[in-house]
Scaffold this active site. Structure first.
Site, PDB file in Angstrom:
ATOM      1  N   GLY A 107       0.830  -1.204   0.000  1.00 59.47           N
ATOM      2  CA  GLY A 107       0.000   0.000   0.000  1.00 59.47           C
ATOM      3  C   GLY A 107       0.861   1.250   0.000  1.00 59.47           C
ATOM      4  O   GLY A 107       0.761   2.084  -0.889  1.00 59.47           O
ATOM      5  N   GLY A 116       1.693  -6.594   4.328  1.00 56.06           N
ATOM      6  CA  GLY A 116       3.089  -6.981   4.196  1.00 56.06           C
ATOM      7  C   GLY A 116       3.889  -6.661   5.437  1.00 56.06           C
ATOM      8  O   GLY A 116       4.956  -7.218   5.666  1.00 56.06           O
ATOM      9  N   ILE A 173       9.665  -4.391  20.352  1.00 50.55           N
ATOM     10  CA  ILE A 173       9.590  -5.046  19.050  1.00 50.55           C
ATOM     11  C   ILE A 173       8.753  -6.313  19.225  1.00 50.55           C
ATOM     12  O   ILE A 173       9.134  -7.229  19.969  1.00 50.55           O
ATOM     13  CB  ILE A 173      11.005  -5.383  18.525  1.00 50.55           C
ATOM     14  N   ASN A 224       7.820  -8.555  16.873  1.00 47.98           N
ATOM     15  CA  ASN A 224       8.373  -9.704  16.162  1.00 47.98           C
ATOM     16  C   ASN A 224       9.656  -9.257  15.472  1.00 47.98           C
ATOM     17  O   ASN A 224       9.601  -8.590  14.441  1.00 47.98           O
ATOM     18  CB  ASN A 224       7.350 -10.244  15.151  1.00 47.98           C
ATOM     19  N   GLN A 242      10.839  -5.071   7.794  1.00 46.27           N
ATOM     20  CA  GLN A 242      10.248  -3.747   7.545  1.00 46.27           C
ATOM     21  C   GLN A 242      11.341  -2.699   7.441  1.00 46.27           C
ATOM     22  O   GLN A 242      11.295  -1.806   6.599  1.00 46.27           O
ATOM     23  CB  GLN A 242       9.326  -3.369   8.719  1.00 46.27           C
ATOM     24  N   LYS A 300       6.294   1.403  19.439  1.00 49.82           N
ATOM     25  CA  LYS A 300       6.377   2.602  18.602  1.00 49.82           C
ATOM     26  C   LYS A 300       5.960   2.256  17.170  1.00 49.82           C
ATOM     27  O   LYS A 300       4.782   2.249  16.865  1.00 49.82           O
ATOM     28  CB  LYS A 300       7.791   3.180  18.674  1.00 49.82           C
ATOM     29  N   VAL A 340       7.784   0.707  13.064  1.00 48.16           N
ATOM     30  CA  VAL A 340       8.992   0.496  12.265  1.00 48.16           C
ATOM     31  C   VAL A 340       8.743   0.598  10.762  1.00 48.16           C
ATOM     32  O   VAL A 340       9.655   0.403   9.971  1.00 48.16           O
ATOM     33  CB  VAL A 340       9.629  -0.886  12.566  1.00 48.16           C
ATOM     34  N   GLU A 353       8.106   3.008   8.549  1.00 45.95           N
ATOM     35  CA  GLU A 353       8.549   4.078   7.660  1.00 45.95           C
ATOM     36  C   GLU A 353       9.933   4.609   7.969  1.00 45.95           C
ATOM     37  O   GLU A 353      10.575   5.233   7.121  1.00 45.95           O
ATOM     38  CB  GLU A 353       7.514   5.221   7.702  1.00 45.95           C
TER      39      GLU A 353
END
Lengths: 180, 758
Positions: free
Chosen positions: B256, B485, B648, B650, B657, B720, B722, B724
């Site tokens: 996207g 994704g 985090i 995963n 990412q 938080k 990840v 972008e």
């Protein structure tokens, strides 16, 4: 101009009656036969999402006029794993996180299978990257893709090695007059 | 500000439910839950749907950028065998909402055949519906549009420059702190430079696609969307039906990046077409149709002025951006705002102007504002470091922001120093020569090292979720989240399992359908935090209800424990004061004669935390490039990034990412550019042969390190984002490495060989 097309797709015979000669192999697979695993990303051979094996060779199915493939054998992503067991390339893609959104993945997997069959790369990452560069991944899962193809190559080599050992043992036994 | 909260371990919630803990599932590097579906071709994307009786639609794209459509050969198209209907402005059914209205701040004007005007190339001007895709495509060609073209305005000379109060989505276009001119005047070193970034198009591998069907007044849509539940109200408003009459199914999104979050003209036309012919209609964009009506990253021209004292500390930071938008709407790439929160400076000014050109309206594209703005900022910082005779990393450390430069607030957490250290060490930054053109590889190519800082905000939106514990001890969690994704189906399910206190294989995670509780929007890198919070809270709510039953039941080993005196894990409730006393969920429900217990939860930012803290993910990216000294051929031979982004969920997926974002940085720095024909305003490279994105061979070595960070303010889960941040920092790092290799400052993106050759 109606025409009838005979294709063997994933081992299964298909007869496709076309009302005109325009459809591509990709559109026949997706819209006529209903095998939608193969994706259309650009429809002009620039992204690789539609990669299938045509008579064993990897091709962009969007560039193949279906009528020209009459009588051909096609393998799509749906035909890669037998009896639910994943092909080594498929398993390696999961383990190496070689995809994100998954849209290009059927094409990547088929391209990797084709690439390894071509036998030009061995386990060399640079050759693999070059050989996989016709398959775009906008999520940019490239590090995982390269790792997965290397991984799959190693597995297939190891499996091939075992088969060769088995053959050798069988032959030895045969030479020595033992039952196989 | 005094801080009374004791530090918490990463496995404990700061202010969540006492019953449940994160950690059994969340935090594990699981492979993707949808992995098997995706490698076997069984993951169903929108265009894979073929309902009975379905027709195919192809829309016609304008080939001029400005003017009027004067003729369409509707008769020729209709005469083509297989063509069922042709839609033009003359017969387009009415819409309940004006496509040019902006009923809310996030609404963008869309082109849905409201008139004969053309305002950008690629705008839909007609639609052909046919029995086959081939017939629809042929019909579209036969329409052979004629135009009264007007000159396209495609640059600063011909377009209107305008003042603006808003940049991006509702952000102020101007920020001022201190006296920039005085700070520049007092500086020992000054840098002023101008940077340009081109129009970029998302180009997700999956083109926009929709299968629309009407059942009476109900609209059924199979389409990829980053906001399934939110989009129902938007689509419903165009048809005058209640939002609950719209069902959006979006189990998988083929990428996207911001382009699949909004209503578009072509989507509305497909919905209208289905109503017009009374049959389901499938419409899939051609690749060239991804350039126009589905948003893009608007072009920018940015000017940076930096002043620094002799010790390298900034005295002033001035960042202005001229952002290109369409002639008819107002989205401006908020590039200058990327300088708000990165470096400490006593005087700051960030300002935007708009430029109207005859292009489609831009919108959010992966790190909107942050990507373009940090590219310019990090290059300018590198130029300032050079002017001060300082190592680029040392220069950034000299300007490390201990509190948020924009608001003065403390950061909710900021492990940027640790990121610098981790990435620099892994990369081998120490010993880098200050001067350019000092390093060569074995084959004589110039080698350069550069770096950049990465930053991205941690927004939260609003989401709801429902969690159910069943009589057999299994759980169901429902939310209309978006799997595009980033791994939502995996990571959110991990959070869901922990929220319910069960093992992941006992969980049925249902998502991607607008009839489920509103999962908000997968955007702004805030989906995991927002949807995750809703999911976790819903699970905790279900567990709380179960605990209430158990502690009141004399037959339960938990009887008499206070409601907060039990803890859930592995599908059992345990007494906190005596963990050996426990009971399975199934036993509790069975004795109570219940088939299930259901909890609900919401995810949103705590307003008090939002008022008191600045919340960002941080990172550092180091790049190595080689440049052929004769041909100027560029290779990015190594990228190393380190990122601190709270908890985090995963690591395997987060790393993907981040590396994906960094590779977008390679594309931004070296490949991506839309070239418009100045005469017609048409993109001349609207395909993958001309619009280059990184391919596998462009990416020999990319590594993302995860730096541990605990954040007890950003949300109860400490998450938080990840999605972008990887692109920020990377663009500047590559450009700076190119300077270090060649001595040429590159300020126009993408960097081309001819720029380096001079």
């Amino acid at each position: 101009m109606p025409l009838t097309l005979h294709l063997t797709v994933n081992g299964e015979a298909h007869r496709v009656d076309l009302t005109d000669p325009r459809p591509t192999l990709l559109d026949v697979l997706r819209e006529r036969i209903g095998l939608t695993g193969t994706k259309k990303g650009c429809d002009r051979g620039q992204c690789g999402a539609c990669t299938v094996l045509l008579d064993g060779q990897r091709v962009n199915s969007c560039l193949v006029l279906a009528a020209s493939a009459d009588g051909a054998e096609v393998t799509t992503i749906e035909g890669l794993s037998a009896d639910g067991a994943l092909h080594p390339v498929q398993a390696a893609f999961i383990e190496n996180d070689a995809f994100q959104c998954g849209f290009c993945t059927p094409g990547q997997v088929m391209s990797a299978v084709g690439l390894l069959a071509e036998g030009e790369t061995g386990g060399d990452p640079e050759r693999i990257r070059e050989g996989m560069s016709g398959n775009l991944c906008r999520c940019a899962a490239y590090p995982g893709i390269t790792a997965a193809v290397m991984d799959a190559f190693a597995r297939m080599e190891a499996a091939e090695g075992e088969r060769a050992d088995d053959r050798a043992r069988t032959e030895d036994r045969a030479r020595q007059g033992e039952p196989a | 500000m005094t801080d009374m909260i004791e530090p918490v371990s990463p496995d404990t919630l700061a202010n969540g439910s006492a019953h449940v803990r994160l950690g059994s599932n969340a935090g594990q590097p699981l492979t993707r839950a949808d992995g098997r579906l995706k490698v076997t071709g069984r993951a169903t994307f929108a265009a894979d749907n073929r309902p009975d009786g379905m027709l195919y639609a192809v829309y016609v794209s304008a080939t001029i950028a400005r003017g009027r459509v004067t003729h369409l050969d509707v008769d020729a198209a209709k005469a083509h065998p297989g063509v069922v209907e042709v839609m033009t402005p003359a017969n387009r059914p009415p819409l309940a909402r004006d496509p040019d209205a902006k009923p809310h701040p996030f609404a963008l004007k869309v082109d849905a055949l409201q008139n004969d005007r053309v305002r950008y190339a690629g705008q839909p001007i007609a639609l052909v519906i046919a029995e086959t895709l081939e017939a629809a495509a042929e019909g579209a060609v036969l329409l052979a549009p004629a135009y009264a073209a007007e000159p396209a305005r495609m640059d600063e000379a011909t377009g209107e420059i305008f003042a603006t109060e808003i940049a991006g989505f509702g952000n102020p276009a101007l920020f001022e702190k201190g006296d920039v001119e005085a700070g520049l005047a007092a500086a020992a070193r000054r840098v002023e430079a101008r940077y340009t970034t081109p129009a970029q198009y998302h180009n997700a591998m999956e083109p926009h696609a929709i299968v629309a069907a009407w059942e009476g007044d109900r609209l059924i849509l199979d389409m990829p969307t980053q906001a399934p539940a939110l989009s129902t109200a938007e689509f419903a408003s165009f048809f005058g039906i209640p939002p609950q009459n719209v069902l959006v199914r979006s189990p998988f999104i083929g990428g996207g990046f911001g382009s699949k979050a909004f209503a578009t003209g072509p989507y509305l036309l497909a919905m209208l077409a289905a109503r017009m012919v009374g049959r389901p209609v499938k419409m899939v964009h051609r690749r060239d149709q991804q350039f126009g009506p589905v948003g893009h990253r608007g072009a920018t021209r940015q000017t940076l002025r930096l002043g620094a004292a002799a010790d390298g500390r900034l005295t002033a930071l001035d960042h202005t951006a001229l952002s290109t938008t369409s002639s008819f709407d107002d989205f401006l790439e908020p590039a200058a705002n990327a300088s708000h929160n990165m470096y400490a400076s006593p005087a700051m000014r960030m300002a935007h102007q708009g430029l109207r050109n005859d292009v489609g309206t831009p919108g959010a594209m992966r790190a909107p504002g942050e990507a373009t703005g940090s590219a310019a900022l990090e290059c300018a910082m590198d130029e300032a470091a050079e002017a001060c005779g300082m190592d680029p990393l040392a220069f950034r450390l000299a300007n490390y922001a201990e509190t948020d430069p924009q608001t003065g607030r403390p950061f909710s957490s900021k492990a940027l120093r640790e990121c610098y250290t981790a990435a620099a060490e892994r990369f081998g930054w120490s010993g880098r020569p200050l001067a350019p053109r000092q390093m060569r590889d074995d084959e004589g190519r110039l080698v350069g090292w550069g770096m950049g800082s990465a930053l991205f905000p941690c927004p939260m939106f609003e989401a709801e979720a429902r969690a159910t514990i069943h009589a057999d001890g299994t759980g169901t969690v429902e939310i209309s989240a978006s799997e595009m994704g980033q791994g939502a189906l995996t990571a959110l399910a991990q959070i869901a399992a922990d929220g319910l206190g069960i093992d992941g294989d006992r969980l049925d995670f249902r998502s991607g359908d607008s009839s489920l509780p509103n999962g908000g929007i997968a955007g702004g890198s805030g989906h995991t935090a927002t949807a995750g919070s809703a999911i976790f809270t819903a699970g905790a709510d279900a567990v709380r209800r179960l605990a209430e039953i158990a502690v009141a039941d004399e037959a339960s080993p938990l009887f008499g424990a206070s409601n907060s005196g039990v803890e859930a894990r592995g599908g059992r409730l345990h007494r906190v004061d005596d963990p050996s006393r426990s009971e399975t969920y199934a036993a509790i429900l069975s004795r109570a004669g219940l088939s299930s217990v259901t909890g609900e939860g919401k995810g949103a930012r705590d307003p008090a935390a939002a008022e008191s803290r600045a919340m960002f993910s941080h990172g550092a990216v180091f790049a190595e490039v080689t440049v052929d000294p004769d041909l100027a051929q560029i290779r990015v031979t190594r990228l190393v990034g380190a990122f601190a982004a709270g908890r985090i969920v995963n690591p395997r997926l987060a790393t993907s990412q981040l590396t994906g974002g960094m590779i977008w940085g390679i594309g931004f720095a070296l490949h991506e550019e839309t070239v418009y024909d100045p005469r017609t305003g048409r993109p001349m490279n609207a395909d993958f042969a001309g619009y280059h994105v990184p391919v596998n061979a462009d990416v020999p070595s990319v590594e993302a390190l995860l730096v541990e960070e605990t954040d007890r303010h950003v949300n109860a889960l400490g998450i938080k984002g990840v999605g972008e941040i990887g692109i920020t920092g990377t663009v500047g790092a590559i450009a700076n490495a190119l300077w270090h290799a060649t001595g040429v400052r590159v300020r126009d993106f993408p960097v081309k060989m001819e720029t380096l050759l001079g």
